[in-house]
Design a protein around this motif. Structure first.
Motif, short mmCIF file in Angstrom:
data_model
loop_
_atom_site.label_atom_id
_atom_site.label_comp_id
_atom_site.label_asym_id
_atom_site.label_seq_id
_atom_site.Cartn_x
_atom_site.Cartn_y
_atom_site.Cartn_z
N GLY A 51 0.80 -1.23 0.00
CA GLY A 51 0.00 0.00 0.00
C GLY A 51 0.83 1.27 0.00
O GLY A 51 0.28 2.36 -0.05
N ALA A 52 2.17 1.15 0.06
CA ALA A 52 3.02 2.35 -0.02
C ALA A 52 2.94 2.90 -1.44
O ALA A 52 2.86 2.12 -2.39
CB ALA A 52 4.45 2.02 0.34
N TRP A 53 2.95 4.22 -1.56
CA TRP A 53 2.84 4.79 -2.90
C TRP A 53 3.83 5.91 -3.17
O TRP A 53 4.21 6.66 -2.30
CB TRP A 53 1.43 5.24 -3.21
CG TRP A 53 0.76 6.13 -2.21
CD1 TRP A 53 -0.14 5.74 -1.26
CD2 TRP A 53 0.90 7.55 -2.06
NE1 TRP A 53 -0.55 6.83 -0.55
CE2 TRP A 53 0.06 7.94 -1.01
CE3 TRP A 53 1.65 8.51 -2.73
CZ2 TRP A 53 -0.05 9.26 -0.59
CZ3 TRP A 53 1.55 9.83 -2.31
CH2 TRP A 53 0.71 10.19 -1.26
N THR A 54 4.22 5.94 -4.45
CA THR A 54 5.11 6.96 -4.97
C THR A 54 4.31 7.78 -5.97
O THR A 54 3.75 7.22 -6.91
CB THR A 54 6.30 6.29 -5.69
OG1 THR A 54 7.03 5.54 -4.73
CG2 THR A 54 7.19 7.32 -6.32
N ALA A 67 10.17 13.45 -1.48
CA ALA A 67 10.93 12.22 -1.71
C ALA A 67 9.97 11.05 -1.80
O ALA A 67 8.94 11.03 -1.11
CB ALA A 67 11.92 11.99 -0.59
N PRO A 68 10.28 10.05 -2.65
CA PRO A 68 9.45 8.83 -2.65
C PRO A 68 9.74 8.01 -1.40
O PRO A 68 10.80 8.16 -0.80
CB PRO A 68 9.90 8.10 -3.92
CG PRO A 68 11.21 8.65 -4.29
CD PRO A 68 11.36 10.00 -3.65
N PRO A 69 8.79 7.16 -0.99
CA PRO A 69 9.02 6.38 0.23
C PRO A 69 10.31 5.56 0.13
O PRO A 69 10.58 4.95 -0.90
CB PRO A 69 7.79 5.47 0.32
CG PRO A 69 7.07 5.61 -0.95
CD PRO A 69 7.49 6.87 -1.59
N ASN A 72 8.06 6.96 4.78
CA ASN A 72 7.98 5.50 4.91
C ASN A 72 6.87 4.88 4.05
O ASN A 72 6.93 3.70 3.74
CB ASN A 72 7.81 5.10 6.37
CG ASN A 72 6.62 5.77 7.01
OD1 ASN A 72 5.83 6.41 6.33
ND2 ASN A 72 6.49 5.65 8.31
N ASN A 73 5.85 5.66 3.70
CA ASN A 73 4.71 5.02 3.06
C ASN A 73 4.14 5.82 1.90
O ASN A 73 3.47 5.26 1.05
CB ASN A 73 3.61 4.81 4.11
CG ASN A 73 2.89 3.51 3.92
OD1 ASN A 73 3.49 2.52 3.51
ND2 ASN A 73 1.59 3.50 4.17
N GLU A 74 4.40 7.11 1.88
CA GLU A 74 3.81 7.97 0.86
C GLU A 74 4.88 8.99 0.45
O GLU A 74 5.63 9.44 1.29
CB GLU A 74 2.63 8.76 1.44
CG GLU A 74 1.57 7.90 2.07
CD GLU A 74 0.54 8.72 2.85
OE1 GLU A 74 0.72 9.94 2.98
OE2 GLU A 74 -0.44 8.12 3.30
N SER A 75 4.90 9.36 -0.82
CA SER A 75 5.76 10.44 -1.25
C SER A 75 5.42 11.68 -0.43
O SER A 75 4.25 12.00 -0.25
CB SER A 75 5.51 10.77 -2.73
OG SER A 75 5.86 9.70 -3.55
#
Lengths: 207, 201
Positions: free
Chosen positions: A124-127, B130-132, B96-99
């Motif tokens: 569920g982590a998103w970029t 930053a991306p996670p 840790n989880n979201e940009s």
């Protein structure tokens, strides 16, 4: 006369009164921030077209969005290609690039300016899609889901539509979208949306 | 009713009044000293750490890597001179989880005074989304009176407006009177470097 007999209408009316009280306050049961984020998925699969229809009315020129999108490929790449200037920004240590290829079929007069994209992993982590990076002379397109050069109208205002008609966007096109992620990030879904809470969620099979 | 009876009644009426007032006062005392449930419900979850230590926030891991200061600040728009000090806090944030990035950066003095930096403030912050899993090295600057900085903390939160319901990092900057003396004498201007992404190499 017993108590029940004297009060039977009162007792019977308590039930509809309670129901009415619950219904009347039902709007409080809705989480008011729920709609601010993408929460209502239109599912799709890698390589298969997804049709997405939505009425956009966030500004004074509302319009109907009707598009068919196919995520044709998701792949790790060295760096972005096809940018206006060759990509020279060194990839940060511990990070890497993913390229997502989209095939879009959408009316050339439909604004795509609100398009937002996200890669989601199994946990569920998103970029999110970003187009500028610190220290980089290069930038990626500010509008990720339209072709560079012919992005189409920015809004449905008559002025924007007239401007976009000079160089119309093709009715169907392919566009690559680049994401900077952690080196070990493994995307499982591509999310695309225009206005929350509705979004397209395209699953990428493992392996 | 006899005279003694009347006196006894007056005494007991007086006693009841006294007891009532004492009960009200005691109630007031208790409610004044109990924590307010509303404040408690919305209060941020404070994570404390020292200079160089990692603080684990809801949105990511934060570490303040350096604190320095000088009376002059050099920016693209020119050089600023302060009767106090321009303090630069350099930090590393790894979502840790979201940009994302931390949009509230403040220095808070022991007496409760605080100075913020960033959008809409006189002093800047430079950071990047930053991306996670990828650290961003960022810095912010505040301008503060030199005599308030000993024992000051840096306070970070994800949301620019408030940290209600969310985690807030409170970092002891470990500033000593000797640091202040050195910084006040510094002739080199403070600058705000461009942020970087990725592990420090």
């Amino acid at each position: 006369m017993t108590w029940w007999r004297r009060n039977r209408w009162g007792v019977i009316l308590v039930l509809p009164a309670l129901a009415l009280a619950v219904i009347a306050s039902a709007y409080r049961l809705q989480l008011f921030w729920w709609d601010y984020a993408p929460h209502q998925a239109t599912p799709g699969l890698l390589g298969q077209p997804v049709t997405f229809r939505e009425h956009e009315d966030s500004d004074r020129y509302p319009y109907d969005l009707d598009l068919t999108m196919t995520v044709t490929q998701v792949a790790r790449v060295e760096r972005p290609e096809g940018t206006i200037r060759p990509w020279t920004w060194p990839t940060p240590s511990g990070a890497g690039w993913w390229r997502v290829d989209l095939h879009m079929v959408v009316d050339p007069t439909t604004p795509l300016a609100g398009c937002q994209l996200r890669l989601v992993d199994a946990g569920g982590a998103w970029t999110s899609y970003e187009n500028t990076f610190p220290g980089a002379q290069n930038t990626l397109p500010s509008l990720p889901c339209a072709p560079q050069g012919t992005p189409g109208p920015w809004s449905a205002s008559p002025a924007d539509l007239a401007e976009a008609a000079k160089e119309p966007r093709p009715a169907s096109y392919d566009v690559p979208v680049y994401f900077l992620t952690a080196a070990d990030f493994q995307p499982r879904e591509v999310w695309l949306w225009f206005s929350t809470p509705r979004y397209i969620a395209v699953s990428i099979p493992t392996g | 009713m006899s005279a003694t009876g009347l006196t006894r009644q007056r005494v007991s009426t007086g006693a009841i009044w006294l007891i009532a007032i004492a009960a009200l006062a005691a109630g007031r005392l208790v409610t004044d000293h109990l924590p307010n449930p509303d404040t408690r419900a919305t209060a941020p979850f404070v994570v404390t750490a020292g200079l160089g230590q990692s603080a684990s926030m809801r949105s990511g891991d934060l570490a303040v890597t350096e604190v320095t200061a000088a009376p002059t600040l050099s920016t693209l728009n020119g050089t600023l001179q302060s009767p106090g000090l321009f303090v630069r806090v350099t930090y590393r944030f790894t979502p840790n989880n979201e940009s994302g990035q931390l949009l509230s950066t403040t220095v808070s003095a022991a007496n409760g005074w605080s100075w913020s930096s960033g959008i809409g403030e006189r002093v800047p912050r430079r950071c990047a989304t930053a991306p996670p899993g990828v650290p961003a090295e960022c810095a912010f600057i505040v301008e503060a009176p030199a005599d308030r900085l000993v024992g000051a903390h840096a306070v970070f939160a994800a949301n620019p407006d408030n940290a209600d319901y969310d985690s807030q990092a409170d970092i002891d900057l470990g500033i000593s009177p000797e640091d202040i003396a050195t910084w006040r004498a510094a002739t080199k201007a403070i600058t705000l470097p461009e942020p970087t992404l990725g592990d420090a190499s």
